[in-house]
Design a protein around this motif. Structure first.
Motif, PDB file in Angstrom:
ATOM      1  N   MET A  46     -13.268 -13.084 -23.747  1.00 23.12           N
ATOM      2  CA  MET A  46     -13.489 -11.731 -23.260  1.00 23.12           C
ATOM      3  C   MET A  46     -12.193 -10.964 -23.557  1.00 23.12           C
ATOM      4  SD  MET A  46     -13.095 -11.127 -18.920  1.00 23.12           S
ATOM      5  CE  MET A  46     -13.604  -9.580 -18.619  1.00 23.12           C
ATOM      6  N   ARG A  47     -12.809  -9.633 -23.329  1.00 23.25           N
ATOM      7  CA  ARG A  47     -11.817  -8.308 -23.632  1.00 23.25           C
ATOM      8  C   ARG A  47     -11.429  -7.712 -22.385  1.00 23.25           C
ATOM      9  NH1 ARG A  47     -11.472  -6.972 -28.841  1.00 23.25           N
ATOM     10  NH2 ARG A  47     -11.169  -4.727 -28.439  1.00 23.25           N
ATOM     11  N   LEU A  48     -10.134  -8.025 -22.021  1.00 23.94           N
ATOM     12  CA  LEU A  48      -9.537  -7.346 -20.746  1.00 23.94           C
ATOM     13  C   LEU A  48      -8.546  -6.491 -21.064  1.00 23.94           C
ATOM     14  CD1 LEU A  48      -9.048  -7.427 -17.764  1.00 23.94           C
ATOM     15  CD2 LEU A  48      -7.406  -9.216 -17.946  1.00 23.94           C
ATOM     16  N   ALA A  49      -8.475  -5.088 -20.403  1.00 24.60           N
ATOM     17  CA  ALA A  49      -7.729  -4.204 -20.478  1.00 24.60           C
ATOM     18  C   ALA A  49      -6.807  -3.958 -19.112  1.00 24.60           C
ATOM     19  CB  ALA A  49      -8.224  -2.807 -20.772  1.00 24.60           C
ATOM     20  N   LEU A  50      -5.615  -3.824 -18.982  1.00 27.45           N
ATOM     21  CA  LEU A  50      -4.837  -3.552 -17.898  1.00 27.45           C
ATOM     22  C   LEU A  50      -4.270  -2.239 -17.828  1.00 27.45           C
ATOM     23  CD1 LEU A  50      -2.426  -6.781 -18.185  1.00 27.45           C
ATOM     24  CD2 LEU A  50      -4.772  -6.650 -16.918  1.00 27.45           C
ATOM     25  N   LEU A  51      -4.296  -1.864 -16.410  1.00 31.02           N
ATOM     26  CA  LEU A  51      -4.026  -0.504 -16.165  1.00 31.02           C
ATOM     27  C   LEU A  51      -2.707  -0.671 -15.167  1.00 31.02           C
ATOM     28  CD1 LEU A  51      -7.144   1.924 -15.986  1.00 31.02           C
ATOM     29  CD2 LEU A  51      -5.734   1.426 -17.889  1.00 31.02           C
ATOM     30  N   PHE A  52      -1.626  -0.400 -15.262  1.00 31.65           N
ATOM     31  CA  PHE A  52      -0.509  -0.336 -14.287  1.00 31.65           C
ATOM     32  C   PHE A  52      -0.229   0.863 -13.455  1.00 31.65           C
ATOM     33  CE2 PHE A  52       0.118  -4.097 -16.719  1.00 31.65           C
ATOM     34  CZ  PHE A  52       0.479  -5.024 -15.890  1.00 31.65           C
ATOM     35  N   SER A  53      -0.529   0.971 -12.312  1.00 30.66           N
ATOM     36  CA  SER A  53      -0.242   2.383 -11.513  1.00 30.66           C
ATOM     37  C   SER A  53       1.130   2.702 -11.597  1.00 30.66           C
ATOM     38  CB  SER A  53      -0.984   2.347 -10.171  1.00 30.66           C
ATOM     39  OG  SER A  53      -0.425   0.925  -9.502  1.00 30.66           O
ATOM     40  N   GLY A  54       1.336   4.002 -10.999  1.00 23.23           N
ATOM     41  CA  GLY A  54       2.698   4.590 -10.764  1.00 23.23           C
ATOM     42  C   GLY A  54       2.900   4.872  -9.248  1.00 23.23           C
ATOM     43  N   GLN A  55       3.925   5.750  -9.064  1.00 29.37           N
ATOM     44  CA  GLN A  55       4.155   6.259  -7.773  1.00 29.37           C
ATOM     45  C   GLN A  55       3.013   7.091  -7.169  1.00 29.37           C
ATOM     46  OE1 GLN A  55       8.523   6.964  -9.123  1.00 29.37           O
ATOM     47  NE2 GLN A  55       8.389   7.370  -7.136  1.00 29.37           N
ATOM     48  N   GLY A  56       3.155   7.026  -5.652  1.00 30.77           N
ATOM     49  CA  GLY A  56       2.026   7.821  -5.104  1.00 30.77           C
ATOM     50  C   GLY A  56       1.192   7.119  -4.127  1.00 30.77           C
TER      51      GLY A  56
END
Length: 313
Positions: free
Chosen positions: A1-11
């Motif tokens: 499976m092809r998984l992509a990650l996004l890491f959030s910032g401040q707020g």
């Protein structure tokens, strides 16, 4: 499976995220967090759990010196629990501060080193400017119009989230004044972010240069998976270019829209946002509605996150 990650910032940070850190911190991570935030286990926890004044907790959590190490700690605690149970990602991208977590997850530096670096990053950013500063999200106006009004008010466009979704940064007095002009021009939404620094603007050039000196001390090696620069979506596959982008983004506008487009073009089966809030997953869903995307904050447990990823694949 092809998984992509996004890491959030401040707020998007709130007391619940810090309670997650309080509950999960132990061993090396706990020691590192106590080192960069002495007394974190007691005074901050008490102040966040107490029925304080309505704005007290939010203001405390907006301070770079607290927000940056704690957001990073919360993200890496989640990643430590998720990593053994998920497929190796095809890429990761981090929004502003989130790029610190993306780099650490890919192996650019350890969690303990990352906490020290987050504390240094926050201190350098705070020292680079004087007076009250902030960031304002502007939705519903053309980029040229936003930039024109921002520059006239002594501000700068810091982030491009979408063609009609931008973030401007600078002195708080200028943000308050220009908000009325954006509203009069027909902005559909204005949001003052829980950030107290003109991030991703030339005002922080000195901070970026000094931070790069610390990052240059880290050894080069191949990353476990590519990290996309939030500046322009360039994919780094080894530590050195990833860290160069990590330093430069402090004083350089982010093209997050291009970053999300690059993730979509890699054709992931699922995209997972790690960190406070779900703003990044909502942005990605607008861009690529056919690709399953969720935020960790949408779930009540790590088991729930893992089950969703497995079902999406």
């Amino acid at each position: 499976m092809r998984l992509a990650l996004l890491f959030s910032g401040q707020g998007g940070q709130g007391p619940a995220h810090w309670q997650q850190v309080q509950a999960g911190v132990a061993g090396e991570l706990g020691e590192a967090l106590s080192r960069v935030l002495p007394g974190i286990a007691d005074p901050l926890a008490a102040s966040l759990e107490a029925p304080a004044s309505p704005g007290g907790d939010a203001e405390k959590l907006a301070k770079n010196s607290i927000a940056q190490p704690l957001i990073f700690a919360q993200q890496m605690l989640l990643w430590r629990q998720l990593q053994p149970r998920l497929p190796r990602p095809i890429c990761a991208a981090g929004y502003s501060l989130g790029e610190m977590a993306a780099c650490s997850a890919a192996g650019a530096f350890s969690v303990s080193q990352g906490l020290d670096l987050c504390a240094e990053r926050a201190a350098l950013m705070d020292a680079a400017v004087a007076g009250e500063q902030g960031m304002l999200a502007v939705l519903g106006l053309d980029e040229a119009q936003v930039e024109s009004l921002a520059v006239a008010a002594g501000l700068a466009v810091a982030i491009r989230n979408a063609p009609r979704h931008l973030v401007v940064a600078g002195a708080r007095s200028g943000l308050l004044a220009v908000a009325d002009q954006f509203a009069a021009a027909g902005a559909s939404r204005l949001v003052h972010l829980a950030v107290r620094t003109p991030s991703h603007t030339a005002q922080l050039t000195r901070a970026a240069v000094d931070f790069a000196k610390s990052l240059d001390l880290l050894p080069d090696q191949r990353l476990a998976f590519p990290v996309l620069s939030a500046i322009d979506a360039t994919a780094a596959r080894s530590v050195r270019p990833a860290l160069a982008a990590l330093a430069r983004q402090i004083c350089t506008p982010l093209d997050w829209a291009a970053c999300l487009q690059a993730v979509a073009e890699m054709q992931p089966d699922a995209v997972l946002e790690i960190g406070p809030g779900n703003a990044l997953s909502r942005l990605f869903a607008e861009l690529a509605p056919d690709i399953p995307v969720r935020a960790c904050d949408d779930f009540r447990s790590v088991d729930g996150i893992v089950r969703w990823v497995e079902s999406a694949g």
